[in-house]
Design a protein around this motif. Structure first.
Motif, mmCIF file in Angstrom:
data_model
loop_
_atom_site.group_PDB
_atom_site.id
_atom_site.type_symbol
_atom_site.label_atom_id
_atom_site.label_comp_id
_atom_site.label_asym_id
_atom_site.label_seq_id
_atom_site.Cartn_x
_atom_site.Cartn_y
_atom_site.Cartn_z
ATOM 1 N N ARG A 99 54.898 -22.597 -62.917
ATOM 2 C CA ARG A 99 56.098 -23.155 -63.539
ATOM 3 C C ARG A 99 55.757 -24.526 -64.112
ATOM 4 N NH1 ARG A 99 59.270 -18.799 -63.836
ATOM 5 N NH2 ARG A 99 59.974 -18.001 -61.829
ATOM 6 N N SER A 116 60.930 -20.017 -56.120
ATOM 7 C CA SER A 116 60.941 -19.849 -57.573
ATOM 8 C C SER A 116 60.163 -20.950 -58.290
ATOM 9 C CB SER A 116 62.382 -19.821 -58.093
ATOM 10 O OG SER A 116 62.904 -21.124 -58.093
ATOM 11 N N HIS A 124 52.982 -18.720 -53.217
ATOM 12 C CA HIS A 124 53.853 -17.853 -53.997
ATOM 13 C C HIS A 124 53.648 -16.379 -53.619
ATOM 14 C CE1 HIS A 124 54.989 -15.625 -57.775
ATOM 15 N NE2 HIS A 124 56.105 -16.233 -57.425
ATOM 16 N N ARG A 128 56.388 -13.701 -52.128
ATOM 17 C CA ARG A 128 56.642 -12.397 -52.747
ATOM 18 C C ARG A 128 56.482 -11.292 -51.707
ATOM 19 N NH1 ARG A 128 58.750 -12.852 -58.020
ATOM 20 N NH2 ARG A 128 58.500 -10.621 -57.939
ATOM 21 N N LEU A 135 63.378 -7.232 -48.757
ATOM 22 C CA LEU A 135 64.351 -6.983 -49.828
ATOM 23 C C LEU A 135 63.801 -5.992 -50.864
ATOM 24 C CD1 LEU A 135 67.201 -8.122 -50.039
ATOM 25 C CD2 LEU A 135 66.394 -9.653 -51.780
ATOM 26 N N GLY A 301 69.153 -17.790 -56.439
ATOM 27 C CA GLY A 301 68.621 -16.892 -57.475
ATOM 28 C C GLY A 301 69.621 -15.840 -57.915
ATOM 29 N N GLY A 302 70.426 -15.338 -56.956
ATOM 30 C CA GLY A 302 71.200 -14.151 -57.275
ATOM 31 C C GLY A 302 72.650 -14.356 -57.612
ATOM 32 N N ASN A 305 73.888 -15.130 -61.408
ATOM 33 C CA ASN A 305 73.441 -14.054 -62.305
ATOM 34 C C ASN A 305 74.288 -12.806 -62.107
ATOM 35 O OD1 ASN A 305 71.157 -15.080 -63.712
ATOM 36 N ND2 ASN A 305 70.031 -15.072 -61.797
ATOM 37 N N ASN A 306 74.543 -12.470 -60.843
ATOM 38 C CA ASN A 306 75.339 -11.273 -60.559
ATOM 39 C C ASN A 306 76.778 -11.455 -61.033
ATOM 40 O OD1 ASN A 306 73.319 -9.811 -59.362
ATOM 41 N ND2 ASN A 306 73.868 -10.356 -57.271
ATOM 42 N N SER A 309 77.031 -11.143 -64.745
ATOM 43 C CA SER A 309 76.849 -9.776 -65.246
ATOM 44 C C SER A 309 78.128 -8.961 -65.075
ATOM 45 C CB SER A 309 75.688 -9.087 -64.523
ATOM 46 O OG SER A 309 74.506 -9.821 -64.749
ATOM 47 N N THR A 366 70.337 -14.783 -68.052
ATOM 48 C CA THR A 366 69.396 -15.876 -68.323
ATOM 49 C C THR A 366 68.647 -15.521 -69.621
ATOM 50 O OG1 THR A 366 67.974 -14.724 -66.757
ATOM 51 C CG2 THR A 366 68.967 -16.751 -65.988
ATOM 52 N N HIS A 372 57.720 -20.351 -67.717
ATOM 53 C CA HIS A 372 56.379 -20.249 -67.130
ATOM 54 C C HIS A 372 55.556 -21.387 -67.736
ATOM 55 C CE1 HIS A 372 56.406 -15.741 -65.860
ATOM 56 N NE2 HIS A 372 57.647 -16.093 -66.120
ATOM 57 N N THR A 435 65.363 -8.508 -69.012
ATOM 58 C CA THR A 435 66.332 -9.434 -68.407
ATOM 59 C C THR A 435 65.865 -9.985 -67.060
ATOM 60 O OG1 THR A 435 68.061 -8.279 -69.552
ATOM 61 C CG2 THR A 435 68.758 -9.532 -67.657
ATOM 62 N N PHE A 438 59.217 -11.632 -66.081
ATOM 63 C CA PHE A 438 57.899 -11.083 -66.390
ATOM 64 C C PHE A 438 56.841 -11.387 -65.329
ATOM 65 C CE2 PHE A 438 60.297 -12.206 -70.086
ATOM 66 C CZ PHE A 438 60.250 -11.045 -70.845
ATOM 67 N N ARG A 441 56.156 -13.413 -61.699
ATOM 68 C CA ARG A 441 57.395 -14.128 -61.393
ATOM 69 C C ARG A 441 58.617 -13.246 -61.609
ATOM 70 N NH1 ARG A 441 57.142 -19.181 -58.737
ATOM 71 N NH2 ARG A 441 55.213 -20.131 -59.384
ATOM 72 N N CYS A 443 61.814 -11.054 -61.341
ATOM 73 C CA CYS A 443 62.846 -11.242 -60.322
ATOM 74 C C CYS A 443 62.640 -10.313 -59.118
ATOM 75 C CB CYS A 443 64.206 -10.964 -60.952
ATOM 76 S SG CYS A 443 65.547 -11.057 -59.768
HETATM 77 C C1 HEM Z 1 71.743 -9.759 -62.734
HETATM 78 C C2 HEM Z 1 71.156 -10.457 -61.797
HETATM 79 C C3 HEM Z 1 69.852 -11.195 -61.947
HETATM 80 C C4 HEM Z 1 69.168 -11.569 -63.070
HETATM 81 C C5 HEM Z 1 69.554 -11.329 -64.524
HETATM 82 C C6 HEM Z 1 67.980 -12.276 -62.628
HETATM 83 C C7 HEM Z 1 67.017 -12.777 -63.490
HETATM 84 C C8 HEM Z 1 65.888 -13.448 -63.073
HETATM 85 C C9 HEM Z 1 64.889 -13.985 -63.963
HETATM 86 C C10 HEM Z 1 64.928 -13.875 -65.482
HETATM 87 C C11 HEM Z 1 63.942 -14.592 -63.212
HETATM 88 C C12 HEM Z 1 62.704 -15.333 -63.720
HETATM 89 C C13 HEM Z 1 61.569 -14.386 -63.988
HETATM 90 C C14 HEM Z 1 60.410 -15.084 -64.662
HETATM 91 O O1 HEM Z 1 60.108 -16.238 -64.330
HETATM 92 O O2 HEM Z 1 59.775 -14.470 -65.553
HETATM 93 C C15 HEM Z 1 64.328 -14.452 -61.830
HETATM 94 C C16 HEM Z 1 63.614 -14.964 -60.779
HETATM 95 C C17 HEM Z 1 64.059 -14.913 -59.486
HETATM 96 N N1 HEM Z 1 65.170 -14.231 -59.028
HETATM 97 FE FE1 HEM Z 1 66.500 -13.171 -60.108
HETATM 98 N N2 HEM Z 1 67.964 -12.331 -61.274
HETATM 99 C C18 HEM Z 1 69.081 -11.682 -60.807
HETATM 100 C C19 HEM Z 1 69.433 -11.492 -59.498
HETATM 101 C C20 HEM Z 1 68.718 -11.960 -58.421
HETATM 102 C C21 HEM Z 1 69.054 -11.690 -57.046
HETATM 103 C C22 HEM Z 1 70.205 -10.811 -56.552
HETATM 104 C C23 HEM Z 1 68.156 -12.390 -56.291
HETATM 105 C C24 HEM Z 1 68.124 -12.412 -54.790
HETATM 106 C C25 HEM Z 1 67.175 -11.985 -54.111
HETATM 107 C C26 HEM Z 1 67.241 -13.077 -57.196
HETATM 108 C C27 HEM Z 1 66.198 -13.908 -56.811
HETATM 109 C C28 HEM Z 1 65.257 -14.444 -57.668
HETATM 110 C C29 HEM Z 1 64.135 -15.287 -57.237
HETATM 111 C C30 HEM Z 1 63.844 -15.746 -55.816
HETATM 112 C C31 HEM Z 1 63.384 -15.579 -58.383
HETATM 113 C C32 HEM Z 1 62.111 -16.417 -58.476
HETATM 114 C C33 HEM Z 1 60.904 -15.503 -58.499
HETATM 115 C C34 HEM Z 1 59.575 -16.240 -58.594
HETATM 116 O O3 HEM Z 1 59.505 -17.340 -59.141
HETATM 117 O O4 HEM Z 1 58.585 -15.644 -58.138
HETATM 118 N N3 HEM Z 1 67.607 -12.793 -58.478
HETATM 119 N N4 HEM Z 1 65.511 -13.734 -61.760
#
Ligand code: HEM
Length: 514
Positions: A99, A116, A124, A128, A135, A301-302, A305-306, A309, A366, A372, A435, A438, A441, A443
């Protein structure tokens, strides 16, 4: 001292020379980068125009796969096509999974080692693994009944109290995130704690926005003493850091207490703490502190976004009423009106499942994923992208690519469906939506997110007829971006779709709470 003895004239010339050398160096460093829409010489632009999605769509077409935006002279590589994003963020994930450095978020508020944000690749990988254990798509199934219960409650609330859909959805999503992370209802922590979390989410999204704080642009400012004029951001950081610690710590300690008295329900935290207690190998891989941080990221994170949506589901039903009718025809045909649908019905409700995929495509919460950065200099499409450069995915333009999604502004669930010898079902490719981001990282909550949104789609559409209140037919629904992209408040009417719908939902909620 030597400088002081020079005449003012020579000092001026030296300063000018230094300035032009700096300009030349910046110009030279930009030469090897892809071109982009940067109207102000050298500086480029003064902010990343997150709200101008129309521009990002246009730029996606005119600059094709990749472009450079310069924000205060700092380069941000923007990937406009799925092809470019897969090539750079998936295939070359080994060097594009870090990041960008954010002094405010990482150093001052303490997100450096969070799930994240961490740039420690071993750490990291460990996070994961925690997500993969506690999960995964399979383990998240244990949360389906609770997701259904919360979304049925939200549906009842929307039917009973006009104008409360946003509040009802936010409450349901908080309950779900908390239950998944800690196995208990957030409401039992009291309103003050909930208010603290809701307020903190705004802070969280703000500190992660590139360029939001001057200290992220001029890192040396982090050394300013706190008493110095303009160093107010340091006081804020101390306060936010403390809030963050409390928000993570209060529920975590409660799970530990509940586990000690045998009262804890299965959750992300209890699953991993149990493993830590019984498996001697686990302690060599992760600690309680890691579980606490990973659990905290479920909410951050969640949640929004939820919520966003499911709000977009409501918007789509107002703008595309024929979709609502088709979904309800499917629900009546397959489920009937004697019981509410559940997440386990997903395979027999392909049209409703396709609505979920279309929401994620039509209004990605998002629109630029998360940033990144490059871990080394890298050649890409004949350009040299320097180490440390931020990379953003133009998810908005990707979800509007007409060669993949014809008539992209229309809400068409059918685009995700296929009919073959097995009947009507989701296309194999439907779940690979950009969405969720990638590479390494991507989701880790996508399976949870999809089941939550599905629970929302079927609960709301089974029980309600959604329409515009009379006199608001021409109301234009707008979105705003604050970390996550949300629809601004809009008029909407919910009516029970058939007599008895509310009673059936109520008794399903009652049964689930026993
Ligand atoms: C519609 C719902 C959601 C959308 C659109 C969404 C979208 C994203 C996106 C775009 C990223 C970044 C990916 C990247 O860096 O390329 C991300 C990362 C992440 N999301 Fe979600 N997310 C959603 C729901 C959730 C939920 C329910 C959780 C709970 C577990 C969550 C936890 C995380 C975490 C922890 C990251 C960081 C991952 C990392 O950096 O390794 N997200 N999400």
């Amino acid at each position: 001292m030597a400088l002081l003895s020079l005449s003012p004239h020579i000092v001026l010339e030296l300063v000018s020379l230094g300035f032009f050398i700096a300009l030349y160096l910046i110009h030279r460093s930009h030469r090897l980068l892809p071109p982009g829409p940067n109207p102000i010489p050298v500086i480029g632009r003064v902010h990343f125009p997150v709200t101008r999605l129309d521009l990002f769509k246009k730029w996606g077409e005119s600059y094709e796969d990749v472009m450079t935006l310069r924000i205060w002279g700092r380069s941000v590589i923007v990937l406009n096509s799925q092809r470019a994003a897969f090539e750079l963020l998936e295939k070359r994930a080994a060097i594009t999974s870090i990041r960008p450095k954010l002094i405010m978020a990482h150093e001052l508020v303490g997100y450096k080692d969070s799930t994240s944000q961490t740039n420690d690749l071993a750490l990291h990988k460990m996070y994961r693994r925690l997500f993969a254990t506690a999960l995964s798509a399979r383990t998240s199934q244990r949360y389906w009944p609770m997701e259904e219960r919360e979304l049925r409650k939200a549906t009842l609330y929307m039917l009973a109290v006009p104008g409360c859909s946003t509040a009802a959805l936010k409450r349901a999503m908080s309950a779900i995130s908390f239950f998944v992370a800690y196995g208990y209802n957030i409401e039992s922590d009291g309103d003050a704690f909930i208010d603290k979390i809701v307020a903190y989410m705004r802070v969280y999204q703000r500190i992660l926005r590139p360029g939001e704080f001057l200290v992220d642009i001029i890192p040396i400012l982090r050394h300013l003493p706190t008493w110095f004029p303009g160093a107010g951001f340091k006081h804020q950081a101390v306060h936010w850091k403390q809030n963050k610690e409390d928000i993570h710590d209060v529920p975590f300690q409660r799970v530990k207490r509940d586990m000690a008295t045998g009262k804890a329900l299965p959750s992300f935290t209890s699953t991993l703490l149990e493993e830590l207690a019984i498996d001697p190998m686990a302690a060599s891989k992760y600690s309680e502190e890691h579980v606490k941080r990973a659990a905290g990221s479920i909410y951050t994170g969640g949640n929004d976004n939820n919520t966003s949506s499911i709000q977009s589901l409501l918007v789509a039903m107002l703008l595309f009423p024929a979709v609502q009718e088709k979904a309800q025809t499917e629900l009546d045909r397959v489920i009937g009106r004697e019981r509410p649908p559940s997440v386990a019905d997903r395979d027999i409700l392909p049209y409703c499942a396709a609505i979920v995929q279309e929401i994620l495509r039509w209004q990605p919460a998002t629109p630029f994923a998360l940033p990144h950065a490059l871990d080394q200099d890298e050649e890409f499409r004949g350009y040299v992208l320097p180490k440390g450069t931020t990379i953003m995915a133009n998810v908005w333009a990707m979800t509007r690519d007409e060669s993949v999604y014809p008539r992209p502004e229309e809400f068409i669930p059918e685009r995700h469906l296929i009919v073959d010898e097995k009947g009507l079902r989701l296309r194999e490719t439907a779940r690979h939506l950009v969405t969720f981001g990638f590479g390494r990282r991507v989701c880790p909550g996508s399976a949870l997110a999809e089941s939550v949104v599905f629970a929302g789609v079927v609960s709301i559409l089974w029980a309600c007829t959604i329409s515009r209140p009379s006199g608001t037919e021409n109301f234009e629904i707008e979105y705003e971006t604050f970390g996550v992209r949300w629809p601004k408040e809009f008029p909407i009417k919910f009516e029970p779709r058939f007599p008895g719908a509310m009673d059936i939902l109520r008794s399903a909620v009652y049964d689930a709470e026993q």
